[in-house]
Enzyme design. Sequence first.
Site, PDB file in Angstrom:
ATOM      1  N   ASP A 220       0.861  -1.206   0.000  1.00 41.23           N
ATOM      2  CA  ASP A 220       0.000   0.000   0.000  1.00 41.23           C
ATOM      3  C   ASP A 220       0.884   1.238   0.000  1.00 41.23           C
ATOM      4  OD1 ASP A 220       0.279  -1.186   2.969  1.00 41.23           O
ATOM      5  OD2 ASP A 220       0.429   0.990   3.023  1.00 41.23           O
ATOM      6  N   ASP A 222       0.600   3.695   2.285  1.00 42.01           N
ATOM      7  CA  ASP A 222       0.423   4.319   3.586  1.00 42.01           C
ATOM      8  C   ASP A 222      -0.558   5.499   3.462  1.00 42.01           C
ATOM      9  OD1 ASP A 222       1.090   3.955   6.330  1.00 42.01           O
ATOM     10  OD2 ASP A 222       2.199   5.820   6.270  1.00 42.01           O
TER      11      ASP A 222
HETATM   12  N1  LIG Z   1       1.157   1.262   5.789  1.00 39.35           N
HETATM   13  C1  LIG Z   1       1.715   0.413   6.638  1.00 39.35           C
HETATM   14  N2  LIG Z   1       2.165   0.848   7.848  1.00 39.35           N
HETATM   15  C2  LIG Z   1       2.739  -0.015   8.706  1.00 39.35           C
HETATM   16  N3  LIG Z   1       2.910  -1.329   8.470  1.00 39.35           N
HETATM   17  C3  LIG Z   1       2.463  -1.790   7.293  1.00 39.35           C
HETATM   18  N4  LIG Z   1       2.494  -3.031   6.761  1.00 39.35           N
HETATM   19  C4  LIG Z   1       1.923  -2.962   5.540  1.00 39.35           C
HETATM   20  N5  LIG Z   1       1.528  -1.704   5.256  1.00 39.35           N
HETATM   21  C5  LIG Z   1       1.857  -0.951   6.339  1.00 39.35           C
END
Ligand SMILES: Nc1ncnc2[nH]cnc12
Length: 300
Positions: A220, A222
């Site tokens: 992703d 974030d």
């Molecule tokens: N955006 C994210 N923040 C923290 N850990 C994650 N693991 C996968 N995506 C994450």
Amino acid sequence: MADEKILVGVIGGSGLYHLDNLTFVKEVYPETPWGFPSSPITIASLPSGAQVAFLARHGKHHTYSPSTVPSRANIASLKSLGVRTIIAFSAVGSLREEIAPGHFALPNQIIDRTKGIRPTTFFDETNIVAHTAFGDPFTNKLLEWLEGRIRKALEDDGKGVKLHTGKCIVCMEGPQFSTRAESVMYRMWGGDLINMSVLPEAKLAREAEIGYALIATATDYDSWRPHSDSVTAAEVFKTLKQNADTSRHVAAAVLEDLVKETNLLEAEAGSMKFSIMPRTAEQKASDLKKLSYVLPDYFS
Ligand SMILES: Nc1ncnc2[nH]cnc12
Ligand SMILES: CSC[C@H]1O[C@H](OP(=O)(O)O)[C@H](O)[C@@H]1O
């Protein structure tokens, strides 16, 4: 062979709970001075017959949150099997446009944003003090070695998965994801990736003189992109299965060569030699016994 040394360990993260493309040999569940690992460890054999150990970081049924993963028991149990080098996989958020979900990365730096609630050293609760070098938190020789192999494995896989190197990963406490403000701040700090799991795992591997590299698999973006939704678990789940399939392919491709690299596997051997403070007369037999589990060359 009952007590054959297993030189390479693999830690699987979210979505990667088994390496069923390798041949199952047996399960072991060693009790360490720091308790039991997250789950029984699977011993699997490669086509050459060499054996590797696989451990699911959050347990096989994902029952440990990132803050409660028993990292000391995980690293100590792998060390007790003879493991000299760990390849760890992790599902991560991307803090950079060019690292798209589905891409892989080999970070070489870490920013610690955990909150001091995870036990981070084998020396806690003993009266022996050690200050471990951690300027280069991953085993650089191993990163260099892995880069070409992973690139080739991804190419052979044919799905167009890109590998990024030399990246900085932020390790946050969780379990909630970051706010938009935090996500933007981590970018300003130089963070490229974010997860909740690389610490204290990488620190404990170094304390146990085990080589360690993280293969980060992006799920992703974030929460830093102004016009996109912030990250949700549902977003992460979308890429988790495909990333896990690619991770299994990459693991199988690199492990066969890695088990033969005897010098590389010993890259961290001796690294704790000058980290342990000169001993006092107060050292206790029980501390020595406990620490000998992970550092038999210094404590017995
Ligand atoms: N955006 C994210 N923040 C923290 N850990 C994650 N693991 C996968 N995506 C994450
Ligand atoms: C499922 S999203 C957050 C979770 O995923 C990552 O786990 P792992 O590193 O074990 O793959 C991240 O670190 C968080 O623990």
